[in-house]
Design an enzyme around this catalytic site. Sequence first.
Site, PDB file in Angstrom:
ATOM      1  N   SER A  40      -1.584  -3.780  10.291  1.00 41.52           N
ATOM      2  CA  SER A  40      -1.211  -4.687   9.211  1.00 41.52           C
ATOM      3  C   SER A  40       0.033  -5.496   9.565  1.00 41.52           C
ATOM      4  CB  SER A  40      -0.947  -3.892   7.935  1.00 41.52           C
ATOM      5  OG  SER A  40      -2.132  -3.254   7.527  1.00 41.52           O
TER       6      SER A  40
ATOM      7  N   CYS B  23       0.389  -7.782  11.817  1.00 41.38           N
ATOM      8  CA  CYS B  23       0.598  -7.952  13.261  1.00 41.38           C
ATOM      9  C   CYS B  23      -0.223  -9.104  13.840  1.00 41.38           C
ATOM     10  CB  CYS B  23       0.287  -6.657  14.001  1.00 41.38           C
ATOM     11  SG  CYS B  23       1.510  -5.373  13.684  1.00 41.38           S
TER      12      CYS B  23
ATOM     13  N   HIS C 188     -10.988  -2.607  11.066  1.00 41.34           N
ATOM     14  CA  HIS C 188      -9.881  -3.449  10.606  1.00 41.34           C
ATOM     15  C   HIS C 188      -9.700  -4.585  11.613  1.00 41.34           C
ATOM     16  CE1 HIS C 188      -5.342  -3.484   9.253  1.00 41.34           C
ATOM     17  NE2 HIS C 188      -6.061  -4.358   8.583  1.00 41.34           N
TER      18      HIS C 188
ATOM     19  N   ASP D  51      -9.758  -9.894   8.489  1.00 43.96           N
ATOM     20  CA  ASP D  51      -9.216  -8.557   8.221  1.00 43.96           C
ATOM     21  C   ASP D  51     -10.209  -7.425   8.460  1.00 43.96           C
ATOM     22  OD1 ASP D  51      -6.807  -7.158   7.278  1.00 43.96           O
ATOM     23  OD2 ASP D  51      -8.031  -6.532   5.581  1.00 43.96           O
TER      24      ASP D  51
ATOM     25  N   ASN E  37      -1.492 -18.534  22.083  1.00 37.14           N
ATOM     26  CA  ASN E  37      -2.330 -17.363  22.361  1.00 37.14           C
ATOM     27  C   ASN E  37      -3.720 -17.765  22.847  1.00 37.14           C
ATOM     28  OD1 ASN E  37      -0.233 -15.670  21.625  1.00 37.14           O
ATOM     29  ND2 ASN E  37      -0.910 -15.510  19.479  1.00 37.14           N
TER      30      ASN E  37
ATOM     31  N   TYR F  40      -1.243  -3.439  -6.925  1.00 36.47           N
ATOM     32  CA  TYR F  40      -1.107  -4.151  -5.646  1.00 36.47           C
ATOM     33  C   TYR F  40      -2.459  -4.199  -4.930  1.00 36.47           C
ATOM     34  CZ  TYR F  40      -0.250  -5.261  -0.847  1.00 36.47           C
ATOM     35  OH  TYR F  40      -0.351  -5.843   0.379  1.00 36.47           O
TER      36      TYR F  40
ATOM     37  N   ARG G 257       2.467  -4.393  17.816  1.00 36.21           N
ATOM     38  CA  ARG G 257       3.765  -5.049  17.859  1.00 36.21           C
ATOM     39  C   ARG G 257       4.668  -4.175  18.712  1.00 36.21           C
ATOM     40  NH1 ARG G 257       6.523  -8.572  13.982  1.00 36.21           N
ATOM     41  NH2 ARG G 257       4.582  -8.987  12.877  1.00 36.21           N
TER      42      ARG G 257
ATOM     43  N   ARG H 110       1.958 -12.135  -0.668  1.00 42.05           N
ATOM     44  CA  ARG H 110       0.597 -12.426  -0.191  1.00 42.05           C
ATOM     45  C   ARG H 110       0.015 -13.649  -0.883  1.00 42.05           C
ATOM     46  NH1 ARG H 110      -1.972  -8.749   3.783  1.00 42.05           N
ATOM     47  NH2 ARG H 110      -0.289  -7.300   4.182  1.00 42.05           N
TER      48      ARG H 110
ATOM     49  N   ARG I 119       0.844  -1.190   0.000  1.00 43.27           N
ATOM     50  CA  ARG I 119       0.000   0.000   0.000  1.00 43.27           C
ATOM     51  C   ARG I 119       0.883   1.245   0.000  1.00 43.27           C
ATOM     52  NH1 ARG I 119      -1.974   0.780   4.382  1.00 43.27           N
ATOM     53  NH2 ARG I 119      -1.282  -1.019   5.588  1.00 43.27           N
TER      54      ARG I 119
ATOM     55  N   LYS J 107      -9.684  -2.287   1.289  1.00 46.21           N
ATOM     56  CA  LYS J 107      -9.364  -1.164   2.171  1.00 46.21           C
ATOM     57  C   LYS J 107     -10.121   0.101   1.757  1.00 46.21           C
ATOM     58  CE  LYS J 107      -6.298  -3.673   4.335  1.00 46.21           C
ATOM     59  NZ  LYS J 107      -6.667  -4.281   5.621  1.00 46.21           N
TER      60      LYS J 107
END
Length: 613
Positions: A279, A281, A257, A304, A524, A228, A427, A396, A89, A237
Amino acid sequence: LPPPPTAGASAAKAARTLIGAPDGTAPSVVEWVASVARLTEPAHVQWCDGTDAEFGSLVETMLDAGTIVPVPARPGSYLARSHPDDVARVEDRTFICSVDDEDAGPTNHWRDPESMRETLGGLFQGAMRGRTMYVIPFSMGPVGGPISKLGIELTDSPYVVASMHAMTRVGTNVLDAIAEGEDWVPAVHSVGAPLAAGRADTPWPCNPTKYISHFPETREIWSFGSAYGGNALLAKKCFALRIASVQARDEGWLAEHMLIVRMTHDDGRRLHLAAAFPSACGKTNLAMLKPSIPGWNVETIGDDIAWMRTGADGSLHAINPENGFFGVAPGTSEATNATAMAMLDRDTIFTNVALTDDGDVWWEGMTKHAPEGLTDWRGERWTPESGRPAAHPNARFTVRATQCPSIADDWDAPEGVPIDAIVFGGRRPSQVPLVMQARDWEHGVYVGATISSQQTAAAEGPVGAIRRDPFAMLPFCGYDMGDYFRHWLDIGQRLGRNAPAIFSVNWFRRDADGGFLWPGFSENARVLEWIAGRVAGTADGVDTAIGVLPSDGALDVSGLDLPEGVLDELLEVDAPAWLAELVDVDAFFSQFERLPFGLRRQLNHVRWRLEQQ
Ligand code: GTP
Ligand code: MN
Ligand code: MN
């Protein structure tokens, strides 16, 4: 630029013939498509129907052009290699063109809509010459669902059409719904590389000049110069976050998001969770979690984007408006995300990964050592000695949601699932604890508003630098973020006792040697179990200055060989470090003229609590 479509447009017969619109197409659609065709001058116009046959012919077109090559080891799979400068992006080239610059807020790049229309008008003029303009009618969410929305993307990129097949619901039933009066969002995309007659095409046409432009008032999207995903699959997005966030503000719902999962235990415990991480993360990873602790099962609903509305029962209901996953490949492995690995064994479009000599894909982190004989993402021979990654760090995969082994049976239920907990994360190598619960909704909005994270390869910019990314929406909010925070506070007021509990997590704490302190991934689940316990009122927490942390023994770490002291470190509150951070939060908040008072109140409260410590 041609004006946005108007509902009352009169179907000019000439226009319909010019573009070959199917019978019954709404006049507003016909006239709009014709006006874009007049501007961009494509050689052909093709109306897409989303069928397998159509996908097959797109694949043929792309194979011929060299845009994709087959991945023989995975049936129905292909590798696309992008232009080396078109890999992520482009936030610097992303514009919110609201009439009033203050409506875009201090965190967006604003451009005056009139002057942007003029600029784009020049760029789009003749931009599709020699190419096919595809008309893609798509639905975000199941067609006709109460939370769903429709759109039409015009593009001159077959790669975009093929990707939209996986990522959205493409079909003529969308045109039918529009003809019956459903609202829709117009979106125009061009790679910005007109083909002169007789000139050979390049495998990945694009343009060094890029504009990803949004017009919030007229709900239009115009994207130029990039193919992209985040810049070119305009349903994702651009629509589902930037334009939808504006619609959500106006209509009283949330476009976020966020991943969505359902976690259930054999004993009947059950939790629906929506989580926002910036993004790259960990959303896709958490969405496909395989719990390490017995009894628990996780079902994927989305990875997402979440659209959330108050349901008939008064609670917050979420749908995943997408139809597939556009996930980060590097780091995906049997150890980190076995579900994704199984999902990718067929019918996948890979972008910018490496190719093995025996016809399979590879990326950093898939296996410990790179296989012998690799071609890198640029199409060049590669060895570990080259000092460059074989796959681009933002490589991706694009794949349909139904291919995911952990997808919930009712993942596409039109009314969505009731959300019990909202989780924010980033992060952060130090200081931010493994998990924490906000004291109440207002504190939770403060926690969301103050997320910060090390930057990743998902967007252009310095990887590793820490930046504030409120609600993981910094690059995706289509309006002033001060107003956005207020909208969140309003939603909480309206939900009242039905409001989900709010948490923050951080999987990315590091030790002195740079290793991760927390094993993460399937482990997790232990953190989610504590979250489920908090929601059910069965798990213990201690109220600290920054929020509620697990009490001693409340987080199940049995069977994990965490070194001595690590859990304490993961859950400690370092008051001096937090007080220093609040100086930065204060400065961050100061840029918002429209900051709601509640966030200042929370900041002052946290500061006061830390000073007492
Ligand atoms: P977008 O799709 O760009 O919005 O990103 P995302 O949030 O879906 O990110 P994703 O799940 O693809 O994760 C990106 C990176 O984070 C990968 O390199 C993962 O290996 C890493 N990651 C995910 N979960 C964990 C975790 O629990 N611990 C650690 N250490 N790394 C993780
Ligand atoms: Mn994302
Ligand atoms: Mn993802």
